[in-house]
Design a protein around this motif. Structure first.
Motif, PDB file in Angstrom:
ATOM      1  N   ASP A   1       0.843  -1.234   0.036  1.00 57.94           N
ATOM      2  CA  ASP A   1       0.098  -0.088   0.161  1.00 57.94           C
ATOM      3  C   ASP A   1       0.671   1.445  -0.056  1.00 57.94           C
ATOM      4  N   GLU A   2       2.084   1.288   0.563  1.00 60.30           N
ATOM      5  CA  GLU A   2       2.942   2.478   0.782  1.00 60.30           C
ATOM      6  C   GLU A   2       4.007   2.424  -0.468  1.00 60.30           C
ATOM      7  N   THR A   3       3.880   1.535  -1.427  1.00 56.70           N
ATOM      8  CA  THR A   3       4.972   1.694  -2.540  1.00 56.70           C
ATOM      9  C   THR A   3       4.252   2.602  -3.659  1.00 56.70           C
TER      10      THR A   3
ATOM     11  N   GLY B   1      -0.003   3.080  -4.477  1.00 57.02           N
ATOM     12  CA  GLY B   1       0.566   1.913  -3.886  1.00 57.02           C
ATOM     13  C   GLY B   1       0.421   0.976  -4.798  1.00 57.02           C
ATOM     14  N   ALA B   2       0.966  -0.223  -4.866  1.00 54.86           N
ATOM     15  CA  ALA B   2       1.370  -1.303  -5.524  1.00 54.86           C
ATOM     16  C   ALA B   2      -0.230  -1.949  -5.572  1.00 54.86           C
ATOM     17  N   ILE B   3      -0.953  -2.146  -4.478  1.00 58.51           N
ATOM     18  CA  ILE B   3      -2.139  -2.737  -4.649  1.00 58.51           C
ATOM     19  C   ILE B   3      -3.191  -2.400  -5.795  1.00 58.51           C
ATOM     20  N   ALA B   4      -2.997  -0.949  -6.173  1.00 59.82           N
ATOM     21  CA  ALA B   4      -3.705  -0.637  -7.339  1.00 59.82           C
ATOM     22  C   ALA B   4      -3.330  -1.369  -8.618  1.00 59.82           C
ATOM     23  N   THR B   5      -2.531  -2.028  -8.472  1.00 66.77           N
ATOM     24  CA  THR B   5      -1.799  -2.815  -9.834  1.00 66.77           C
ATOM     25  C   THR B   5      -2.481  -3.986 -10.287  1.00 66.77           C
ATOM     26  N   PHE B   6      -3.077  -4.528  -9.068  1.00 69.00           N
ATOM     27  CA  PHE B   6      -3.941  -5.702  -9.186  1.00 69.00           C
ATOM     28  C   PHE B   6      -5.517  -5.761  -8.327  1.00 69.00           C
ATOM     29  N   LEU B   7      -5.718  -4.530  -7.643  1.00 70.11           N
ATOM     30  CA  LEU B   7      -7.067  -4.532  -6.996  1.00 70.11           C
ATOM     31  C   LEU B   7      -7.284  -2.956  -7.077  1.00 70.11           C
TER      32      LEU B   7
END
Length: 757
Positions: A360-362, A367-373
């Motif tokens: 979430d903080e990358t 964040g990275a979560i947006a790349t798959f969710l």
């Protein structure tokens, strides 16, 4: 509210302090007035105390002038926290109390003998760096104790800007860790978050009209106005985002500091330990292996995250950032491997939290979560409307997954349970009731990650009805048939009921201690039992035996004196088929063959087939769906032949225990079959589980008529239809004995760990 205003307040306090020092007429040398703590850092809020230290050389006596120093400041209305020390006394106090040391590390000269201040600062920094390896465990304990008392700033309903986890106190500790020279932190990120919290604290003091660090709900609107933010929700998001960023930096920095301490005191380990699939471990962090090609692997981010969460390690932020940049997007729908990796991540228990936080903080914004969710963003840092909730919406959903991971033994589909746990509040933040709004969102996500129509329906049902059981149980008579009928009208089958009651418990436990009291739990479970009784269902009829013999060559069936092994590539890996004359222990041998190869078994089926017209003997056939795509039939066959002939003892090779968070369970399901005894085995997925079960049953002289294995996320759910060697179901005593022996065999293969660590 800005850094410029804090600088003006600090300058005014400096001028008042310098004037008071001069008016006290101290000696010209050997005495200095020093600002420490927040004042030393120049971070005065409107109602902050002035933390002042009067330092005097051992040869200079602190006389009446030292007492007279403070009166002008008090008369001017300043709140002064003061002390008088020699450099040696200051160093002694710093050595005795890390909290004192933290304040003194920020010492700033105000007036008097500047050489004395320089000596004080130099001695304190030297002492801190010299003793850092011994002092850090003590400081770590203080931080942990404060965390247990104050909670997290990012998620508390009434956060404390200073003392909560991720607050200003943690930012100060991070600066002290950097001063030790053992570790470093991303300074720009830390300062940005710290400055945001200082701005909020300035506004809080202005709204409250006094010195306070706790933000009660009614203050958020006025704070938003002073910070030129549109509403209270924006003010909370700003504050909680800064707190979560500091929390993330703190966890990462402490992990690295502890790794430094371990390296200095323990045995040296390889710098890079490969764990497969392009992932490696280095100094307690999950990184990319040499030769990893993120540009060719859309699943690599999820694989790295799952490994880190399952092992309780740090997912390197630099690695996560690189994977976000370089990995191609996942296809729609996802491949089965990606879905399995997501379920493994969600089922990792407490290890999920720090890894999800890193994802979430990358990238400071999404964040990275947006790349798959991508649907995660609307609930990110969203505060709950109800004060019953101890966390923000996003953190609550992650905590629900953690709670659900400890309950997966109760359900047949832990993968569905974990995905529903992650998504059950995904509809919050909109205008519609959140379960109504969340159902179509959850259905679309479930479809995209590769669930079939039945699984999509289950996820949608769980999200839509996740409040049904507690609401009905606490407001209706659970013994009234009408109550049961109302529930069954919305949840029509046992599988869905079992998933729903388990999700209900996980959701409540993640909400707060008060949300899952013994009383509430009793009502919900009683309602569940009444519904199951009304359905009048067992676990379903016997599984029909397919016709796998059609795929076996006739020459194999004509000569069953030898075993036959065939591998066949599939979309998800490989299918291994084993055929031989049926006997007690055949399945154990086949399972050992794969376990010794460290093959990951995703699913398996086994049958005993009568083929009298061909061989006039019973044929044992098993098919194993495995993740590995490059298996050598010759190697497998040779290994199996050696096991069958007794030239290779797999029990010796598989004797090393594996770590497990959950204790294996073995249940007898007498209602599941009229002709066999059904054993349902649940254990954490690892090589050797099936072998341990089959070997234990063979040791009792029992025959496995059919076997149904499924690996669902972190859990292996294995069902064995067991008969006496002469055919027929086991009696009650014999069935209990079989269950006990299997469970003991599984316990011998694991080293149980605390599920909350």
């Amino acid at each position: 509210m800005s850094a410029e205003e804090r600088a003006r307040r600090t300058q005014g306090a400096d001028e008042a302090s310098i004037a008071a020092f001069a008016a006290a007429s101290p000696p010209e040398t050997g005495v200095a007035l020093v600002a420490v703590g927040g004042y030393g850092r120049g971070e005065l809020a409107p109602y902050s105390d002035l933390d002042l230290l009067l330092v005097h050389d051992e040869r200079v006596e602190a006389g009446q002038w030292a007492a007279d120093l403070w009166y002008p400041l008090w008369d001017a209305g300043h709140h002064v926290d003061h002390s008088v020390r020699t450099p040696a006394q200051a160093a002694e106090q710093a050595a005795a109390d890390p909290r004192v040391a933290l304040g003194l590390l920020d010492a700033r000269h105000l007036a008097g003998d500047s050489n004395l201040t320089l000596r004080l600062r130099g001695d304190l920094l030297t002492q801190w760096r010299r003793e850092a390896r011994q002092r850090l465990p003590e400081l770590r304990e203080l931080v942990s104790s404060r965390a247990n008392l104050m909670g997290e700033l990012a998620h508390s309903s009434v956060p404390d800007l200073k003392e909560s986890v991720g607050g200003l106190r943690d930012a100060t500790v991070l600066k002290a860790l950097v001063a030790s020279w053992l570790v470093d932190v991303p300074h720009a990120e830390l300062e940005r978050s710290r400055t945001s919290l200082l701005d909020v604290r300035d506004a809080l003091h202005a709204v409250a009209g006094r010195a306070t660090d706790r933000v009660v709900p009614e203050y958020w609107g006025e704070i938003a106005g002073l910070l030129d933010l549109p509403d209270d929700r924006a003010a909370q998001r700003l504050t909680r985002a800064a707190g979560r960023r500091i929390t993330h930096l703190s966890r990462l920095t402490w992990s690295r500091a502890e790794a430094v301490l371990r390296r200095s005191s323990g045995p040296r380990r390889p710098a890079l330990e490969s764990v497969g699939g392009g992932v490696a471990v280095s100094n307690g962090e999950v990184v990319l292996d040499r030769g990893a090609r993120p540009e060719n692997d859309p699943t690599l981010l999820l694989r790295a995250a799952a490994v880190a969460a399952e092992r309780g390690l740090v997912l390197s932020p630099a690695t996560a950032a690189r994977l976000v940049r370089e990995c191609p997007p996942l296809p729609d729908p996802w491949p089965a491997e990606a879905r399995d990796l997501l379920v493994r991540l969600l089922g990792a228990g407490r290890g999920l939290l720090a890894v999800w936080e890193t994802l979430d903080e990358t990238g400071f914004e999404t964040g990275a979560i947006a790349t798959f969710l991508p649907e995660w963003e609307p609930v990110r840092l969203l505060p709950h409307a109800s004060v019953v909730h101890r966390f923000t919406v996003d953190r609550h959903m992650v905590e629900t997954c953690i709670e659900a991971s400890a309950l997966i033994r109760r359900v047949a589909r832990p993968d569905v349970l974990l995905v529903a746990a992650l998504l059950h509040d995904i509809g919050k933040g909109g205008l519609l009731e959140h379960s109504v709004a969340g159902e179509p969102v959850a259905r679309e996500i479930a479809r995209r990650i590769g669930f079939d129509d039945r699984e999509v329906d289950l996820v949608g049902l769980l999200v839509r009805r996740h409040l049904l059981l507690p609401e009905v149980a606490t407001t209706r008579d659970v013994d009234d048939p009408a109550t049961v009928a109302a529930v069954l009208a919305q949840v029509p089958d046992r599988e869905a009921l079992e998933l729903l009651v388990t999700l209900t418990e996980a959701d409540a436990r993640a909400t707060s201690e008060k949300a899952w009291t013994a009383w509430r739990a009793s009502l919900v479970r009683t309602l569940f039992r009444r519904c199951v009784e009304a359905l009048g269902e067992g676990t379903g009829p016997d599984v029909a035996v397919p016709d796998p013999i059609a795929t076996v060559p006739d020459k194999v069936l004509r000569d069953l004196s030898q075993v036959w092994v065939e591998t066949e590539p599939t979309d998800e890996g490989c299918r291994v088929t084993v055929v031989a004359r049926d006997r007690v222990g055949l399945l154990a041998d086949a399972a050992a063959m794969l376990a010794l190869q460290r093959v990951s078994v995703r699913a398996a089926r086994a049958w005993t087939v009568e083929a009298a017209d061909v061989a006039e003997v019973a044929i044992g056939l098993s098919q194993w769906e495995v993740a590995d795509v490059e298996l050598d039939e010759t190697v497998l066959l040779q290994r199996l032949e050696n096991i069958v002939a007794g030239r290779l003892d797999p029990s010796e090779r598989l004797a090393r225990r594996s770590s497990a968070r959950l204790e294996p369970t073995v249940g007898v399901r007498p209602e599941a079959s009229a002709t066999a005894t059904v054993l349902e085995v649940r254990a954490e997925d690892r090589p050797g589980v099936i072998y341990a079960v089959c070997r234990a049953l063979a040791g009792l002289g029992l025959s496995v008529r059919s076997m149904h294995v499924a690996t669902l996320g972190p859990q292996a759910v294995d069902v064995f239809y067991v008969q006496e060697d002469a055919a027929g179901a086991l009696d009650e005593v014999r069935a209990a004995r079989a269950a006990h022996v299997v469970r003991e065999a599984l316990l011998d293969t694991v080293r149980l760990e605390d599920p909350q660590t």
